[in-house]
Each structure stands twice: as structure tokens, then as C-alpha cells.
Design a protein around this motif. Structure first.
Motif, PDB file in Angstrom:
ATOM      1  N   ALA A   1     -41.533  35.486  16.646  1.00 24.16           N
ATOM      2  CA  ALA A   1     -41.626  34.055  16.947  1.00 24.16           C
ATOM      3  C   ALA A   1     -42.843  33.759  17.814  1.00 24.16           C
ATOM      4  N   MET A   2     -43.102  34.631  18.775  1.00 25.71           N
ATOM      5  CA  MET A   2     -44.257  34.421  19.652  1.00 25.71           C
ATOM      6  C   MET A   2     -45.563  34.607  18.888  1.00 25.71           C
ATOM      7  N   ASP A   3     -45.599  35.651  18.014  1.00 32.46           N
ATOM      8  CA  ASP A   3     -46.813  35.873  17.225  1.00 32.46           C
ATOM      9  C   ASP A   3     -47.081  34.680  16.320  1.00 32.46           C
ATOM     10  N   LEU A   4     -46.021  34.162  15.689  1.00 38.96           N
ATOM     11  CA  LEU A   4     -46.182  32.997  14.820  1.00 38.96           C
ATOM     12  C   LEU A   4     -46.648  31.796  15.625  1.00 38.96           C
ATOM     13  N   SER A   5     -46.057  31.627  16.812  1.00 41.07           N
ATOM     14  CA  SER A   5     -46.442  30.497  17.658  1.00 41.07           C
ATOM     15  C   SER A   5     -47.910  30.583  18.061  1.00 41.07           C
ATOM     16  N   TRP A   6     -48.347  31.764  18.456  1.00 39.86           N
ATOM     17  CA  TRP A   6     -49.750  31.952  18.842  1.00 39.86           C
ATOM     18  C   TRP A   6     -50.676  31.742  17.657  1.00 39.86           C
TER      19      TRP A   6
END
Length: 508
Positions: free
Chosen positions: A120-125
Motif C-alpha cells: 500500500a505504501m509503495d503504491l501510494s508513493w
């Protein structure tokens, strides 16, 4: 001396009591870490977050130790957990009473949570990085070429009458649901189904299908007339046939249908790069904000809203998931090379390099794109052309440096040498240069993704971002792109012939 990588020990705070409920570590900004907790909370934290959400609250986050070397984060985290678990109800701690089985289950769930959180964090970034790119390209170009000059072609009366018959039949069948008739082996029609209403329902179904067949044929021909140079049909894709089922949309007037059909080719071609950028940035093309973002032009916004309001946002952009289809990275490459002050997100540098290499291999990279490629990939010449075989020949044959290249140039000539030929590539590699057109034309290229790439180039041409390009060259690139959504050629002739047949049929 290299900088030592560091991280932060942080605490999640209960906003109701200002107490520490969770201690963790991160190498990212703590605001990003909080977003990860909210997106994919750990099993032991989820209940607390949901409890706060019921009250309209969310956890707070504060740094406890900053600048901690990454090799010391684990020990620092354990120290803070131990310190705070002794004085409060810390959610990190799994009670020994729960037993080994519960701890193992919690550990597995924690591992899954961490994996989901990282994704989720990678996608958000990544989406945030693409949003930065999308906004820069949008600001520099002003958005897609507007549909201001797309002509409004009237819908033949026979087609409109057929459409109304289709809508009436469809509405009636919606209001009178049923299976029609049921054929039972050895019995035939059942008494219940073999009724006047069942027979009427079947007749109306047949009427609706006849209307649908005629409308589909007309709408396919209509859209094809506006896409004379789109060769996507070879792959079963493209604008050809994309408007087949447009008759299922509810239109109040025939002029509404005409406007809708006339804009389908524009929406599925001109918007391609912008839908690609928006999707990469996490924007939804069906949302009203997309129309506001994509352009300040009133005609463009009205056209986008037309497909949104009719419940057909799928017509906005025609993306492909096969072959060389990353139109967003192509727009990134154009922007990074030709927009002054363009900021390249670190997370997308590999995407940029891959796209620049591909464009250079296609012999479509401009001089600025070639220079940028050599900045992001110092071995770009080897990547695109391979090793310098002429220099290797000099060394292996014991010749003076550069002699092999001189012989090749003398034998094959330099004035009319094709830079795309094998000889041309050898000499360019030896000279340490790329063939660089003023504008990426893709003139003789074909494929489902080519019209979208031309649309992106057209936007940069219209904004005057190809420095040194002649006006005639820029105008030609814009016109070539516009031909994919403007009527012309054999497609228009076929439509006129179909309309003539419909007119004769109506008179008869």
C-alpha cells in the motif's frame, strides 16, 4: 565519507488520552508510516483504530527517537517498547496468557499485514510520483487537443426512429420481466408460459434485437468514418467498432446522439495520454475532478462530462495492456526532456530510462531526449547500439583508431547514408552520437499504441515545447494526430453510402 542511513522510532498516540498505544520504527516520513497503519492496520491495532473511527477520530503519531542508524533501529525499538509497556497498555505486547499458538498466529498476521502495508505504501508513493509528473505535463501543455472542430453530423431519421423503437422495446421488457416461454421435452410449451403475454414478450424481444442489429451496424460505420487512419482493427482493438453498443445509451434528442457518436473517436484517441497519466497517478476518469484536471478548455471539459454523465467513462481513452503500451512513461520521457525545470521523481527514474531507451531504439528520440538518456544511463550507447564494433575491429586488426569507421564511411558514403540502416548505426555508435529527429514523428509506424503516442507528441507540439522545430513540422504532427478522430477517406464514403440506403429505405 558516505552518509549513514537512518530511521525514526515513533509512537501512535490515542487522541482521547494522549497516551502511547503503539511503538514502531520506519525509514520513511512518519506521516507516510501513519498512512500505512490506516490503510492496513495490524490485527492488534485494527480494533483500536476502528474504535477511534466510530468517534470520528484517528491516531496521532510523534517521533520518539530520530536519526537512529538503521542497524540500531531494532534495539532502539525494543527499548522503547519495554519502557512504555511497563507504564501503559501498549498494543505491541502480546500477553503470555494468549499462549504460543496465539502468538504464532499473531506473528503470521503481522507478517501479512506488513506485506500489505508495504504494498500500500509503495503504491501510494508511486501514485504520488506519477501525480507530480501528470501535473507538470498538464501545466506545460494545457491538456489534450480540444474537440472544437469535430463536426456534428446529423443522425438519419430512419436511425433515430429505429433507436426510439429499440428504447421502447427495451423499456417494455424491463417493465415486464419473464422467461418468455419454456420448452419442455415431450410436452412443448407449458400452459403458464404459452400465454398471450409470453408471446408478446417474445415478439418484442425479436423487435429489440432487429433494432439493435441495425443500430450497431450504423454506429460502427459512423465511428469508423471518424477514424480513417486508425489501424487498430488489425488487432481487434482500436476505435473501429468501439461505438457498436452506443445505442444502449439514453439520448433525449437525435442531436445528443450525434454529438456523442462524433466525440467517441476524439475521446478514445486524444485523451489516451491523459487517461494513462491519470490512472498512474491514482485518478479516476469517471470522477468529476478528472474533467477539471485534464484541461481548462470548456469544449474539452464538456466532452469529458458528456461521457461521465451518460455513464460511459470507458470511452475516455483507449488503453492497451499488450505490446509496447506504456503511454504514461512516454509522456514522462517527453516532459523530462522538453519541459524546462521538470522534476523527475526518484521512484520513476527506472521507468524513464526504459522508455528513453525504447524511443532511442525506435530512432524517435529527440536531441534533448538523447542527452537525458545519457545522463540517466552513461552506457546508453551500448544499450541502444551495442558495443562499438568498429573500434573493436581497429583493435583486433591492429589498425589506427578510427580507421575502420573512415573506411566504412568512404565505401558507403555519408551524405545519403540512412541513419537507421545497420551501417548508419555502426557509424553513429563509433562517433558516440544518436540519430535525433526534431520531433518524434512515428510517421511510418503502426500498431495499437502509435495513435496515443502521436496524441502525446501533438500536445507538446501545440505548446511549442520542441525547441527549434519549424512551424510546418509542428503543424504536420498536430494534423496527423487529429486525423485519428476527424472524418475522412473511405470510411466517410462508406457512411454516406449507408445513409443513402437508409434514406431510400425510409422513402420506400
Amino acid at each position: 565519507m558516505t552518509d549513514v542511513a537512518t530511521g525514526t522510532i515513533y509512537a501512535l498516540i490515542d487522541p482521547r488520552t494522549e497516551t502511547v498505544r503503539y511503538v514502531g520504527q520506519t525509514t520513511k516520513p512518519i506521516e507516510v508510516r501513519l498512512a500505512g497503519h490506516l490503510a492496513a492496520p495490524a490485527p492488534l491495532v485494527r480494533g483500536w483504530i476502528e474504535e477511534l473511527a466510530v468517534e470520528g477520530r484517528r491516531p496521532g503519531i510523534i517521533p520518539m527517537r530520530e536519526g537512529v542508524p538503521t542497524g540500531e533501529l531494532d534495539s532502539a525499538e525494543r527499548e522503547e517498547i519495554a519502557a512504555h509497556s511497563a507504564i501503559g497498555d501498549l498494543l505491541n505486547v502480546v500477553s503470555n496468557v494468549a499462549g504460543n499458538a496465539k502468538r504464532r498466529k499473531a506473528s503470521r498476521e503481522e507478517a501479512k499485514r506488513r506485506e500489505a502495508e508495504e504494498k500500500a505504501m509503495d503504491l501510494s508513493w508511486r501514485q504520488a510520483s506519477w501525480r507530480l509528473v501528470a501535473d507538470q505535463v498538464r501545466a506545460a501543455t494545457g491538456g489534450p487537443i480540444p474537440p472544437s472542430d469535430v463536426p456534428l453530423r446529423s443522425i438519419p431519421e430512419q436511425v433515430w426512429v429505429t433507436y426510439q423503437s429499440y428504447r421502447e422495446a427495451d423499456n417494455w421488457l424491463t417493465a415486464h420481466p419473464g422467461d418468455g416461454y419454456l420448452l419442455v421435452p415431450g410436452v412443448g410449451l407449458t400452459a403458464t408460459e404459452d400465454s398471450p403475454e409470453a408471446r408478446e414478450r417474445q415478439e418484442i424481444r425479436r423487435l429489440r434485437q432487429r433494432c439493435a442489429d441495425g443500430l450497431e451496424d450504423f454506429m460502427r460505420t459512423f465511428c469508423r468514418s471518424f477514424s480513417a487512419v486508425d489501424d487498430g482493427e488489425r488487432y481487434g482493438d482500436g476505435v473501429f467498432g468501439h461505438g457498436d453498443d452506443a445505442y444502449k445509451v439514453a439520448f433525449a434528442e437525435s442531436s445528443d446522439m450525434a454529438r456523442f457518436l462524433g466525440l467517441i473517436p476524439w475521446a478514445t484517441r486524444s485523451l489516451d495520454p491523459w487517461v494513462a497519466l491519470a490512472e498512474a497517478a491514482g485518478m479516476d476518469r469517471s470522477d468529476a475532478s478528472f474533467a477539471e484536471w485534464v484541461s481548462d478548455d470548456p469544449d474539452t471539459r464538456a466532452a469529458v462530462r458528456l461521457f461521465q454523465d451518460t455513464g460511459t467513462p470507458g470511452y475516455l481513452g483507449r488503453r492497451y495492456d499488450r505490446w509496447d503500451t506504456d503511454i504514461a512513461s512516454f509522456a514522462l520521457a517527453l516532459g523530462a526532456a522538453h519541459v524546462p525545470g521538470f522534476v523527475i521523481p526518484d521512484l520513476l527514474r527506472s521507468d524513464l530510462r526504459e522508455r528513453l531507451v525504447k524511443v532511442a531504439q525506435d530512432r524517435q528520440a529527440t536531441e534533448r531526449m538523447c542527452k537525458l538518456l545519457q545522463e540517466v544511463d552513461p552506457r546508453a550507447l551500448d544499450t541502444v547500439y551495442g558495443k562499438d564494433r568498429l573500434a573493436v575491429a581497429d583493435a583486433e586488426l591492429g589498425l589506427p583508431a578510427g580507421l575502420a569507421a573512415q573506411v566504412i564511411a568512404k565505401v558507403f558514403g555519408t551524405e545519403h547514408r540512412d541513419p537507421d540502416s545497420e551501417i548508419g548505426k555502426l557509424l553513429q555508435r563509433n562517433a558516440g552520437t544518436f540519430h535525433a529527429p526534431t520531433v518524434p514523428e512515428y510517421m511510418d509506424w503502426s500498431g495499437v499504441h502509435i495513435p496515443a503516442m502521436r496524441s502525446a507528441v501533438a500536445c507538446f507540439c501545440a505548446a511549442g515545447l520542441f525547441e527549434g522545430a519549424e512551424d510546418d513540422l509542428l503543424d504536420a504532427a498536430i494534423e496527423r494526430s487529429k486525423r485519428t478522430w476527424m472524418p475522412g477517406g473511405r470510411g466517410l464514403q462508406a457512411l454516406e453510402e449507408l445513409e443513402q440506403r437508409l434514406q431510400v429505405k425510409r422513402v420506400a
